[in-house]
Motif scaffolding. Structure first.
Motif, mmCIF file in Angstrom:
data_model
loop_
_atom_site.group_PDB
_atom_site.id
_atom_site.type_symbol
_atom_site.label_atom_id
_atom_site.label_comp_id
_atom_site.label_asym_id
_atom_site.label_seq_id
_atom_site.Cartn_x
_atom_site.Cartn_y
_atom_site.Cartn_z
ATOM 1 N N GLU A 91 0.803 -1.220 0.000
ATOM 2 C CA GLU A 91 0.000 0.000 0.000
ATOM 3 C C GLU A 91 0.838 1.272 0.000
ATOM 4 N N LEU A 92 2.152 1.115 0.132
ATOM 5 C CA LEU A 92 3.052 2.265 -0.004
ATOM 6 C C LEU A 92 3.430 2.440 -1.467
ATOM 7 N N THR A 93 3.776 3.662 -1.843
ATOM 8 C CA THR A 93 4.391 3.846 -3.150
ATOM 9 C C THR A 93 5.822 3.329 -3.086
ATOM 10 N N GLY A 94 6.439 3.119 -4.239
ATOM 11 C CA GLY A 94 7.829 2.703 -4.244
ATOM 12 C C GLY A 94 8.709 3.690 -3.506
ATOM 13 N N LEU A 95 8.488 4.985 -3.751
ATOM 14 C CA LEU A 95 9.274 6.016 -3.082
ATOM 15 C C LEU A 95 8.987 6.018 -1.587
ATOM 16 N N GLY A 96 7.733 5.846 -1.235
ATOM 17 C CA GLY A 96 7.367 5.791 0.181
ATOM 18 C C GLY A 96 8.036 4.637 0.893
ATOM 19 N N TYR A 97 8.163 3.516 0.202
ATOM 20 C CA TYR A 97 8.827 2.356 0.788
ATOM 21 C C TYR A 97 10.307 2.635 1.013
ATOM 22 N N LEU A 98 10.975 3.244 0.040
ATOM 23 C CA LEU A 98 12.387 3.587 0.209
ATOM 24 C C LEU A 98 12.581 4.538 1.386
ATOM 25 N N LYS A 99 11.692 5.495 1.526
ATOM 26 C CA LYS A 99 11.779 6.441 2.644
ATOM 27 C C LYS A 99 11.545 5.737 3.973
ATOM 28 N N PHE A 100 10.589 4.818 3.980
ATOM 29 C CA PHE A 100 10.294 4.052 5.193
ATOM 30 C C PHE A 100 11.534 3.299 5.665
ATOM 31 N N SER A 137 4.950 -5.077 -11.266
ATOM 32 C CA SER A 137 5.247 -6.431 -11.715
ATOM 33 C C SER A 137 6.282 -7.033 -10.768
ATOM 34 N N LYS A 138 6.521 -8.347 -10.906
ATOM 35 C CA LYS A 138 7.526 -8.994 -10.066
ATOM 36 C C LYS A 138 8.904 -8.394 -10.309
ATOM 37 N N GLY A 139 9.216 -8.090 -11.557
ATOM 38 C CA GLY A 139 10.514 -7.507 -11.874
ATOM 39 C C GLY A 139 10.692 -6.139 -11.246
ATOM 40 N N MET A 140 9.657 -5.316 -11.284
ATOM 41 C CA MET A 140 9.725 -3.986 -10.669
ATOM 42 C C MET A 140 9.894 -4.083 -9.164
ATOM 43 N N THR A 141 9.151 -5.013 -8.545
ATOM 44 C CA THR A 141 9.259 -5.188 -7.097
ATOM 45 C C THR A 141 10.655 -5.649 -6.712
ATOM 46 N N ARG A 142 11.216 -6.547 -7.511
ATOM 47 C CA ARG A 142 12.553 -7.048 -7.198
ATOM 48 C C ARG A 142 13.588 -5.938 -7.304
ATOM 49 N N ARG A 143 13.467 -5.089 -8.301
ATOM 50 C CA ARG A 143 14.407 -3.970 -8.441
ATOM 51 C C ARG A 143 14.269 -2.997 -7.268
ATOM 52 N N LEU A 144 13.046 -2.789 -6.787
ATOM 53 C CA LEU A 144 12.839 -1.942 -5.614
ATOM 54 C C LEU A 144 13.512 -2.553 -4.389
ATOM 55 N N LEU A 145 13.388 -3.860 -4.245
ATOM 56 C CA LEU A 145 13.985 -4.543 -3.099
ATOM 57 C C LEU A 145 15.513 -4.549 -3.183
#
Length: 245
Positions: A91-100, A137-145
């Motif tokens: 439920e977070l944005t990608g940027l929000g997750y990085l900030k978290f 997508s799974k690829g986008m999530t993996r790159r975020l992680l």
């Protein structure tokens, strides 16, 4: 200190199952070291022990000279671990997750901003960073992680199956990210069952089967030793010859 990780006669059982049967290896500073083998070989168990998430039954493991059982807190300050099945808050944005994540690691505002900038560059998701992770997508999530794992600038990044389930383009991008991290002074330990992929990525590898290291060295040296065209052939030959050749 050139030796980042030292594993000596490491053993681990889960009930009657011997997950690790006395494995030993070293990882040197500035290299990509691959622990390669089929599913269930003991790769993830090894990574979890090195990451201080599991305790060994016997043997010793030192990370930057610190013992995983006696000094886990010191090790945790120096490493970052990405499990194979890791997820991000949907439920977070990608940027929000990085900030978290950055708020847990940054010591001050300047370091927080640096981490976010690094995370943005590593993930390379552009405008999609402002979308919810649930839409990735799974690829986008993996790159975020991967970005989350590396933006904190660990001295050692431990990556469990970093490209598992990714398509060719996303897997290639993740490999490039890992190489850039090492070029910047980091060290990487990764596990994979994809021997052909890791052959081109790792400086040195250890082949693990049924909880035992069956061979280790530089990919090119191992291929020459076994007159093989790739590491899959090396692994097959080592396992075939185990105890008989």
């Amino acid at each position: 200190m050139n030796v980042v990780v030292e594993v000596v006669d490491l053993k681990k059982k889960f009930g009657s199952i011997e997950a690790l049967k006395g494995i030993s290896f070293e990882i040197e500073k500035g290299e990509i070291f691959g622990l390669i083998g089929p599913n269930g070989a003991g790769k993830t168990t090894t990574l979890r022990i090195i990451s201080t998430l599991l305790k060994p039954d016997s043997g010793t493991v030192r990370v930057f000279g610190y013992d995983v059982e006696k000094e886990p807190q010191e090790i945790r300050k120096l490493i970052s671990y990405l499990p194979e099945e890791a997820g991000a808050y949907r439920e977070l944005t990608g940027l929000g997750y990085l900030k978290f994540v950055a708020r847990f690691f940054a010591k001050n505002d300047n370091e927080f901003e640096r981490m976010i900038e690094d995370g943005i560059q590593i993930a390379n998701l552009k405008d999609r960073l402002r979308s919810k992770v649930a839409t990735y997508s799974k690829g986008m999530t993996r790159r975020l992680l991967i970005a989350r794992t590396l933006m904190v600038k660990p001295k050692l990044a431990i990556l469990d199956e970093p490209t598992s389930g990714l398509d060719v383009l996303n897997a290639r991008e993740v490999r490039l990210i890992i190489k850039r991290f090492v070029e910047g002074g980091g060290t990487v330990l990764l596990s994979s069952h994809n021997m052909l992929e890791v052959e081109s990525l790792c400086d040195r590898i250890a082949l693990i089967s049924n909880g035992e290291i069956v061979e280790a060295g530089k990919p090119e040296e191992l291929k020459k030793k076994y007159s093989a065209s790739n590491i899959e052939e090396v692994f097959a030959e080592v396992v075939r010859c185990s105890g008989t050749c």
